[in-house]
Every structure is written in C-alpha cells, then in structure tokens.
Design a protein around this motif. Structure first.
Motif, mmCIF file in Angstrom:
data_model
loop_
_atom_site.group_PDB
_atom_site.id
_atom_site.type_symbol
_atom_site.label_atom_id
_atom_site.label_comp_id
_atom_site.label_asym_id
_atom_site.label_seq_id
_atom_site.Cartn_x
_atom_site.Cartn_y
_atom_site.Cartn_z
ATOM 1 N N ILE A 1 3.717 -3.194 7.651
ATOM 2 C CA ILE A 1 2.456 -3.773 8.145
ATOM 3 C C ILE A 1 1.303 -3.202 7.352
ATOM 4 O O ILE A 1 1.215 -1.986 7.152
ATOM 5 C CB ILE A 1 2.250 -3.444 9.646
ATOM 6 N N ASP A 2 0.413 -4.073 6.907
ATOM 7 C CA ASP A 2 -0.813 -3.624 6.237
ATOM 8 C C ASP A 2 -1.972 -4.441 6.812
ATOM 9 O O ASP A 2 -1.928 -5.660 6.839
ATOM 10 C CB ASP A 2 -0.685 -3.844 4.722
ATOM 11 N N LEU A 3 -2.998 -3.734 7.292
ATOM 12 C CA LEU A 3 -4.150 -4.430 7.852
ATOM 13 C C LEU A 3 -4.931 -5.097 6.733
ATOM 14 O O LEU A 3 -5.084 -4.505 5.660
ATOM 15 C CB LEU A 3 -5.065 -3.446 8.584
ATOM 16 N N ILE B 1 -3.876 5.055 6.289
ATOM 17 C CA ILE B 1 -4.719 4.719 7.451
ATOM 18 C C ILE B 1 -4.467 3.289 7.911
ATOM 19 O O ILE B 1 -4.619 2.984 9.085
ATOM 20 C CB ILE B 1 -6.212 4.971 7.126
ATOM 21 N N ASP B 2 -4.032 2.409 7.024
ATOM 22 C CA ASP B 2 -3.872 1.017 7.465
ATOM 23 C C ASP B 2 -2.498 0.436 7.187
ATOM 24 O O ASP B 2 -2.334 -0.771 7.186
ATOM 25 C CB ASP B 2 -4.971 0.129 6.874
ATOM 26 N N GLU B 3 -1.499 1.310 6.948
ATOM 27 C CA GLU B 3 -0.177 0.727 6.768
ATOM 28 C C GLU B 3 0.948 1.586 7.308
ATOM 29 O O GLU B 3 0.834 2.808 7.392
ATOM 30 C CB GLU B 3 0.056 0.315 5.318
ATOM 31 N N ALA B 4 2.005 0.903 7.711
ATOM 32 C CA ALA B 4 3.147 1.604 8.285
ATOM 33 C C ALA B 4 4.411 0.790 8.043
ATOM 34 O O ALA B 4 4.361 -0.432 7.909
ATOM 35 C CB ALA B 4 2.947 1.790 9.784
#
Ligand code: DCP
Ligand code: CA
Ligand code: CA
Length: 365
Positions: A11-13, A111-114
C-alpha cells in the motif's frame, strides 16, 4: 528466502502530504498544491516535499527547489504550504492501524507505505486478494478520507512495483504466472534499488528494462555492484526475491478510533462511546508491558477533517488520568471550534516506555 506462495499487498498513499493538506482544506483540491520544507535561510529557500497531481502536470515533484516550483507554477493559483510532519506522522499511524485489521504481519516501510502478508487471509486465491485490496482501499477512504494505491503480487518487490505503476487511486494484481511478463518491459529504474547512477551504468551495457536485467550475467552485474546487491538485483528482476514480510520497528503508539453512533459534539456522549476503545488501548499497553506518558485524541469531523490534540504528562498515566486528559482535550477542542461536529473519535497513547513491575501491578486497576 525460498518461501513461495506468499501473497503480498503493498500500500502506498497517493501524494500523501499534499493529500492531507487537501483534506484539511477542501477548497484547494482543484489547485496545484505544493508542500514545502522551508530551510529558513531566505523566504523561498528549501525543497518540495510533496505535490498533488495537478502540480505535477507542471513538472513539480518532490526534491526540486521551491524557487523552481514557483517558476513552473507562475500564473496559476497554486498553493504553497509548509510541511507539518507531526500531523502527517499521526495520520500515518492511523493508516497502519487500519492495515493491521487486514493482515497478521504488517511491515511499515515508510511514512506512507507498508507491505502486508495476506497469504493466510486469501490462500492462493487472487480473486479473493483483489476483493481484499478493494476493501482496504474502501476502509482507508471511508475512515480517513484518503486515497491510496495497492499492488498485490507474490512478493514484496513485485507488489511495490505493481502499486507504483497503478498510481494514483489504483489497484493492480499481478498473479504469480504473470510476474515475468509484467516485469519484462518495465524500465529498469522501476526496480527498487536501481537509482540514477546504476541506471546510467546499466544503460551503457544496453540494459534498459527489468527483463534485460534478468538476463544479464551475474559476472557483469557483479562488476557494477557488490555481491549482496547483485544477488538481490538478479532475484528481484526475475520476480524471485522472496524476503518475508516482517514487522520492522517497535510500536511508538497505541490508538483506537471508532465511528460514533451519531454525529455529536457532546463530550459526555463521546466519553461514553470511547470507554471500550480506552479499555482496548489499556489492555494493549498492558499486554505489551509498557507504560505511557502521552495522551492524544483524534477527532474526525463530519466533512472528514482530521484534528488531533495531545498532552504529555510528567508521570506514567493511569486509567483515571487517561480519562480526565481525554475529556479535557475534547472539551478544549470543541470549545475552541463551536461549529465542529464529530463523526469519529479516537484515543492515542504515546511516549511508551517499558513498565516497571511495580507500576504494572497497580497500573490497570
Ligand atoms: N517525501 C519528502 N521528500 C521526498 C520524497 C517524499 O518529503 N523527496 C515525503 C512527502 C510524500 C511522502 O514522503 O508525501 C511519501 O513519498 P512518496 O514518494 O510516496 O510520494 P507522494 O506520496 O507524495 O506521491 P505518490 O502519489 O507518487 O506516492
Ligand atoms: Ca505515496
Ligand atoms: Ca511512498
């Protein structure tokens, strides 16, 4: 490393920092939005941290000087905003909490991916994986108002690349049997770990695509990079780098958010509905063996604005002090913003420290 049959969701915002600013101030969403890190030397010195997709059409992107971004956007109604990293970090934590509902192991990569190992949830059924991916996107959109892109594949590297090519607001599934053909035609710099320097060196050898890299002899590759990197690149380019998804860092906070039964600004009603989440975070702290001295609240308004407030206490906080602090923070926020109506509310514990045995015995009574 040989483990196959994983299903990994990455997932990446989308335009993360700039998207949060849009959410906070919907009036700017149809303008170029540029979040800047001002260095403070002169008025405009510093670099761009994040730009929305409208600003990107003018060539603005992360890393370029603010002065250059201003020149590119001259004559437009562009909005330049200073970075507010603490708030973005808190929202990031909320995203990660949501992701934890969908997987047993969540690897927070930035900070924006997992990356999420969803194998145990979907088996090897990629249509189930697709549904799970849509569900994750829906949840993040519904609960936080944020758009993201998800890639799903048989390992972390391929999942990350799938998300990258599906941006923005995308969902891309690469089934195991599609892995080689998916990677083959992509430019080699899409492979995580191939930066500008290596891209140039590879181009000199005629290696332009990930497929070309997969074919390059190990000897030639080894002349360019160290053995470890060469091994990674070779496996990654073939879609065969199966490093498992693993939790990376200690948790820095514990939080729970709920959707209120009805929109409200009644603090006592909010406190009643927060009693279960408060029990949950205390139980979680206890099971982790930590005490905490930071207490925060999360308020999400009816128009999905996210507002956070927090207080750091001098001592480890017990249940009563936690309740009092949460009540106080909501009171202060609602007094300060008379038209604010809440849709969701949450509580956050931070400044976690290992609890001494003494405190943990009396702590939760
Ligand atoms: N970031 C930064 N400086 C950079 C790169 C990124 O401050 N040079 C910050 C701002 C970004 C966040 O990290 O919002 C996430 O980085 P991404 O590379 O994922 O970029 P975005 O989320 O902004 O855009 P995209 O939609 O391409 O993912
Ligand atoms: Ca991003
Ligand atoms: Ca990112």
């Amino acid at each position: 490393m040989k483990r196959k049959g994983q299903v990994v969701a990455h997932i990446d915002l989308d335009y993360f920092f700039a998207q949060i600013e849009e959410l906070r101030n919907p009036g700017i969403a149809d303008k170029p939005v540029v979040v800047c890190v001002y260095s403070g030397r002169t008025e405009d010195s510093g670099v761009v941290s994040s730009a929305n997709y409208i600003a990107r059409r003018y060539g603005v992107k992360a890393g370029i000087p603010i002065v250059r971004a201003k020149a590119l956007l001259k004559g437009t109604d562009a909005v330049f905003l200073p970075m507010r990293r603490d708030e973005y970090a808190q929202i990031s934590e909320q995203v990660m909490e949501i992701l934890r509902e969908f997987a047993d192991v969540v690897e927070v990569e930035s900070i924006d991916e997992a990356s999420l190992d969803i194998s145990s949830r979907v088996g090897d059924d990629y249509s189930k994986a697709m549904e799970l991916g849509s569900e994750i996107k829906r949840r993040i959109r519904e609960l936080l108002g944020l758009k993201c892109t998800i890639g799903i594949a048989c390992n972390k590297v391929v999942a990350k690349i799938a998300a990258d090519v599906a941006k923005p607001d995308g969902l891309r599934i690469v089934k195991p049997e599609e892995t080689s053909s998916f990677l083959a035609e992509l430019p080699v710099e899409k492979l995580p770990g191939v930066g500008e320097k290596l891209r140039t060196k590879l181009a000199e050898l005629g290696v332009k695509t990930i497929g070309d890299l997969a074919q390059l002899s190990m000897d030639k590759l080894h002349q360019l990079v160290g053995e470890k990197t060469a091994t990674y690149l070779k496996l990654a380019a073939r879609g065969e780098y199966y490093e498992p998804v693993a939790e990376r860092r200690e948790r820095k906070q514990i939080s729970r958010i709920i959707t209120l039964k009805q929109n409200t600004r009644d603090v006592e009603e909010i406190m009643r509905q927060l009693s279960t989440p408060i029990n949950d975070v205390l139980t979680k702290a206890e099971s982790m063996g930590v005490s905490f001295s930071g207490v925060g609240i999360i308020a999400i308004s009816t128009n999905l604005r996210i507002i956070t407030r927090s207080k750091t206490l001098n001592e480890p906080v017990d249940r009563q002090l936690l309740m009092d602090t949460v009540r106080h923070l909501f009171n202060a926020l609602l007094n300060e913003q008379p038209s604010l109506m809440l849709r969701r509310a949450g509580v956050r514990l931070f400044d976690l420290k290992p609890a001494s045995r003494q405190t943990s015995l009396t702590f939760f009574q």
